[in-house]
Write a protein that holds these residues in place. Structure first.
Motif, PDB file in Angstrom:
ATOM      1  N   GLY A 230     -66.257  -8.677 -34.907  1.00  0.00           N
ATOM      2  CA  GLY A 230     -65.005  -8.105 -34.411  1.00  0.00           C
ATOM      3  C   GLY A 230     -65.039  -6.662 -33.955  1.00  0.00           C
ATOM      4  O   GLY A 230     -63.989  -6.112 -33.588  1.00  0.00           O
ATOM      5  N   ALA A 231     -66.201  -6.018 -33.952  1.00  0.00           N
ATOM      6  CA  ALA A 231     -66.264  -4.593 -33.603  1.00  0.00           C
ATOM      7  C   ALA A 231     -65.872  -4.342 -32.145  1.00  0.00           C
ATOM      8  O   ALA A 231     -66.197  -5.120 -31.259  1.00  0.00           O
ATOM      9  N   ILE A 232     -65.142  -3.266 -31.935  1.00  0.00           N
ATOM     10  CA  ILE A 232     -64.849  -2.787 -30.577  1.00  0.00           C
ATOM     11  C   ILE A 232     -65.452  -1.386 -30.484  1.00  0.00           C
ATOM     12  O   ILE A 232     -64.938  -0.443 -31.084  1.00  0.00           O
ATOM     13  N   LYS A 233     -66.542  -1.259 -29.726  1.00  0.00           N
ATOM     14  CA  LYS A 233     -67.276   0.015 -29.678  1.00  0.00           C
ATOM     15  C   LYS A 233     -66.938   0.864 -28.458  1.00  0.00           C
ATOM     16  O   LYS A 233     -67.249   2.045 -28.422  1.00  0.00           O
ATOM     17  N   ARG A 234     -66.350   0.253 -27.463  1.00  0.00           N
ATOM     18  CA  ARG A 234     -65.992   0.989 -26.236  1.00  0.00           C
ATOM     19  C   ARG A 234     -64.568   0.632 -25.820  1.00  0.00           C
ATOM     20  O   ARG A 234     -64.103  -0.463 -26.061  1.00  0.00           O
ATOM     21  N   ARG A 235     -63.916   1.577 -25.181  1.00  0.00           N
ATOM     22  CA  ARG A 235     -62.559   1.382 -24.658  1.00  0.00           C
ATOM     23  C   ARG A 235     -61.598   0.888 -25.752  1.00  0.00           C
ATOM     24  O   ARG A 235     -60.893  -0.094 -25.580  1.00  0.00           O
ATOM     25  N   VAL A 236     -61.616   1.588 -26.878  1.00  0.00           N
ATOM     26  CA  VAL A 236     -60.724   1.203 -27.982  1.00  0.00           C
ATOM     27  C   VAL A 236     -59.282   1.516 -27.585  1.00  0.00           C
ATOM     28  O   VAL A 236     -58.962   2.655 -27.231  1.00  0.00           O
ATOM     29  N   VAL A 458     -66.095  -7.285 -27.468  1.00  0.00           N
ATOM     30  CA  VAL A 458     -65.896  -7.312 -28.913  1.00  0.00           C
ATOM     31  C   VAL A 458     -67.141  -7.886 -29.557  1.00  0.00           C
ATOM     32  O   VAL A 458     -67.671  -8.899 -29.113  1.00  0.00           O
ATOM     33  N   GLY A 459     -67.610  -7.250 -30.610  1.00  0.00           N
ATOM     34  CA  GLY A 459     -68.767  -7.776 -31.323  1.00  0.00           C
ATOM     35  C   GLY A 459     -69.890  -6.766 -31.403  1.00  0.00           C
ATOM     36  O   GLY A 459     -69.965  -5.813 -30.636  1.00  0.00           O
TER      37      GLY A 459
END
Length: 482
Positions: A230-236, A458-459
């Motif tokens: 579920g990680a969002i690393k860019r454009r949060v 996401v991921g």
């Protein structure tokens, strides 16, 4: 037919799978060992303040004492916000390893602190700087360890997630108080009251060893399954995050501010309070009463762990704030009489702190970890904890002026007022996620992002999940295996 490459890939996946299964348990255990060093550092100044007052009666003024104590808090605020972001944007593992290193560096500098040409003021400025570095690491442990532990517990023991989380977070943080005083008593007995320089430096030095015990395990751990998926690393989408969670943020930030406003100065200055009540009590006697105070406060953690599932997170938190109201008023209104009976004063003081542990102490970390979706859990947890530490800094700064201008009893009456305010903030703003799977909130969050037109990746690691806006929120996410 399967190729050699396929076989190698299958073996690697199996090896990673076994490592991932063990990693969840190691993450939970490492959170406990990591946060016990936080608890130790948070309470290290309790007896150190008394020692420095004896060693430097003219130089260690109330302003200097407050500055040295507050340096940890200022560092913690920076660490909580910064590491909370790192948790979400880079990964839980990087955040955990970084905080461990910062605590070790800060504790080492504190142990070796000296002023130029033996200057006492130089020593205290050195300690202010080193405690600030330690504070960044200590503050970073909160979002890093707590988010990792909650996600790992959700993965392995969802029904007991609350009690397990409390035992590896608030229990060890609270245990840091009695541990710090016990270490002080042992070192004081070994070195003697004529060697107080040795006593405080050894106590500071032990703070280096505690975080090193988990360094190896943190280097070997993996990010949690929830984070990998579920990680969002860019454009949060921070605007959408605030729009969805503003009410929860008011609850967790506001309640944490009130809790730390009361509990932190009462922890840091409790040794000074007890020393003034004892009347000509020596250092060892003060430490023994301080140890009793910490021991009375500790059982509240276990009661909170037992109540959090059947009673619910929100109700347990309200119960804890009620203890501030009751015992704060009892001690505050009868301060002159109750301080003449030292055991009774220490018992009531301990019970007030025990209710703090039972309620907001246990529940705030838990609800802050449960109330927010995985992609922004570290950020929102770190922000909530940072506002709490701001409350601790304000409380520590205001503690001495309140005592000097209004009287010592008013520190307890104000604690009761904070208890009432805490009850209201908790009731109206804190969500109750008792028994809810964290993955369910993640799914709702992804649907919410899709409904609001957000597109992004996401991921983490090898899973790349892409949200596509097709005008429907029923199936908002599709997984692309690379």
């Amino acid at each position: 037919m399967p190729t050699t490459k396929d076989a190698e890939k299958g073996t690697r996946v199996e090896r990673i799978s076994r490592k991932a299964q063990l990693s969840a348990y190691f993450t939970i255990a490492a959170a406990a060992f990591g946060l016990i060093s936080d608890g130790y550092q948070n309470n290290l100044m309790t007896m150190s303040n008394v020692v420095f007052k004896k060693l430097y009666p003219h130089d260690y003024t109330s302003d200097v004492s407050t500055r040295v104590s507050n340096s940890l808090l200022v560092g913690a605020i920076i660490g909580q916000v910064l590491v909370g972001l790192i948790c979400d944007r880079i990964g839980r593992k990087v955040a955990l390893v970084g905080t461990t290193l910062l605590i070790v560096i800060g504790a080492t500098l504190g142990t070796a602190a000296h002023g130029a040409h033996g200057s006492a003021q130089g020593l205290f400025w050195f300690l202010t700087f080193s405690r600030g570095i330690t504070g960044i690491g200590v503050g970073g442990e909160y979002p890093a360890s707590s988010t990792s532990a909650s996600e790992a517990a959700n993965e392995k023991m969802i029904k007991q997630r609350g009690p397990v989380f409390i035992m590896v977070t608030n229990f060890v943080l609270s245990f840091g108080g009695p541990l710090a005083v016990s270490v002080f008593l042992i070192v004081l007995s070994a070195a003697g009251e004529n060697h107080l320089q040795t006593v405080w430096r050894v106590c500071f030095g032990i703070g280096i060893i505690l975080p090193l015990t988990v360094f190896y395990f943190r280097m070997r751990m993996l990010n949690s399954k929830l984070y990998r998926e579920g990680a969002i690393k860019r454009r949060v989408p921070y605007y959408l995050v605030f729009k969805r969670y503003w009410r929860s943020l008011i609850g967790t930030c506001g309640a944490w501010f009130l809790y730390d406003f009361v509990t932190f100065p009462n922890g840091v200055f409790s040794g000074t309070i007890i020393s003034s009540v004892i009347k000509n009590g020596d250092l060892k006697s003060t430490a023994e009463w301080q140890l009793l105070l910490g021991s009375i406060a500790l059982p509240g953690v276990f009661v909170g762990a037992l109540l959090c599932n059947p009673f619910g997170r929100r109700n347990t938190m309200i119960l804890g704030f009620s203890g501030y109201l009751v015992f704060g008023l009892i001690i505050g209104c009868a301060y002159e009489k109750i301080t003449k009976i030292i055991p009774l004063f220490v018992i009531f003081y301990g019970l007030m702190q025990s209710f703090g542990n039972l309620g907001p102490g246990d529940m705030l970390g838990l609800v802050s970890a449960e109330s927010y979706a995985t992609p922004i859990r570290g950020t929102c947890y770190g922000l909530s904890a940072a506002v709490g530490k701001a409350g601790a800094a304000v409380g520590t700064q205001a503690f001495t002026p309140i005592q000097n201008n209004l009287g010592k009893k008013w520190t307890f009456i104000i604690a009761a007022i904070c208890g009432v305010t805490g009850i209201l903030v908790t009731y109206f703003f804190v969500p109750d996620m008792t028994g809810v799977d964290l993955a369910e909130e993640d799914r709702k969050f992804m649907d919410y992002l899709a409904e609001n037109g957000w597109r992004g990746e996401v991921g983490d690691d090898e899973d790349d999940v892409s949200i596509e806006d097709d005008g429907s929120s029923e199936e908002a996410a599709s997984v692309k295996k690379g």
